[in-house]
Design an enzyme around this catalytic site. Sequence first.
Site, mmCIF file in Angstrom:
data_model
loop_
_atom_site.group_PDB
_atom_site.id
_atom_site.type_symbol
_atom_site.label_atom_id
_atom_site.label_comp_id
_atom_site.label_asym_id
_atom_site.label_seq_id
_atom_site.Cartn_x
_atom_site.Cartn_y
_atom_site.Cartn_z
ATOM 1 N N LYS A 148 0.977 4.095 -2.914
ATOM 2 C CA LYS A 148 0.643 5.492 -2.637
ATOM 3 C C LYS A 148 1.799 6.423 -3.006
ATOM 4 O O LYS A 148 1.566 7.579 -3.406
ATOM 5 C CB LYS A 148 0.248 5.657 -1.166
ATOM 6 C CG LYS A 148 -1.053 4.938 -0.796
ATOM 7 C CD LYS A 148 -2.228 5.382 -1.651
ATOM 8 C CE LYS A 148 -3.560 4.823 -1.164
ATOM 9 N NZ LYS A 148 -4.682 5.216 -2.036
ATOM 10 N N TYR A 200 0.832 -1.210 0.000
ATOM 11 C CA TYR A 200 0.000 0.000 0.000
ATOM 12 C C TYR A 200 0.869 1.263 0.000
ATOM 13 O O TYR A 200 0.633 2.210 -0.762
ATOM 14 C CB TYR A 200 -0.894 -0.056 1.236
ATOM 15 C CG TYR A 200 -1.816 1.107 1.447
ATOM 16 C CD1 TYR A 200 -3.041 1.171 0.792
ATOM 17 C CD2 TYR A 200 -1.480 2.137 2.328
ATOM 18 C CE1 TYR A 200 -3.916 2.230 1.013
ATOM 19 C CE2 TYR A 200 -2.340 3.196 2.551
ATOM 20 C CZ TYR A 200 -3.551 3.238 1.887
ATOM 21 O OH TYR A 200 -4.402 4.288 2.106
#
Length: 251
Positions: free
Chosen positions: A163, A159
């Site tokens: 991002k 993640y």
Amino acid sequence: MGALDGKVAIVTGAGAGLGRAEALALARAGADLVVNDVADTDVVAEIEALGGKALLVRGDVSDADTAKALTAAAVDRFGGLHVVVNNAGVLRDRMLFNMSDEEWDLVIRVHLRGHFLLSRNAAAYWRGHAKANGGTTYGRVVNTASEAFLFGSEGQPNYAAAKAGITALTLATARGLAKYGVRANAICPRARTAMTAAVFGAAPAGVDPLSPDHVAPLVAYLASPAAERISGQVFVVYGGMVALLAPPTVE
Ligand code: ADP
């Protein structure tokens, strides 16, 4: 008169949580909505109950056909495309030493490829529109990043990496499309949703958890004509937690 009257917006992952609140905020500001999710959702009925117009395009944002269907729906059904809010996301949390190839690939794919595909299609549309209309157009991209790109996030290497990529994509979009009148910004929301509840844990004492409705007005603002000189920025929305970092010592 709403700030987004006459504008057409796409919101991905709009079935629940943050995306749903963002879609409703854009509709309240007057935009026509093309909403997307992989899951069932009542968001179209909710937008219509507000007096707005909305169309659902079901599908996986990391599938090129979904991005194509989204931009086509905006143009064919509502006559144009002005705002793209990339929000859809999934979590497959695992410590780095235990993370599977599939957990890595899925999170990178849905977040980063999902943001890329829709941004690319919108960019191509806006460039064409600008060229046919004296050089500029109206385009707004709001991407969903996370402070994880800067500080990491325990158990979320996939993640955090996605991002970071989304943040860089946002800056590249802002630079590359500025001359066509397109503005691109990213938000780093710490809102409590079904997806994030387990990750964030309890809010610190004295701080109400941040809800999607606290974040959505920023997205509506960044989508609006008023944000015309704001681009390539990353907005961290922490919901008052900063007040706890530095309690006042001087009256
Ligand atoms: P948050 O609001 O914090 O982003 P949620 O779980 O509340 O988290 O919302 C994420 C939304 O994205 C959900 O509605 C989910 O169904 C949707 N979603 C997840 N994966 C995809 C995908 N591949 N394509 C489109 N939507 C997706």
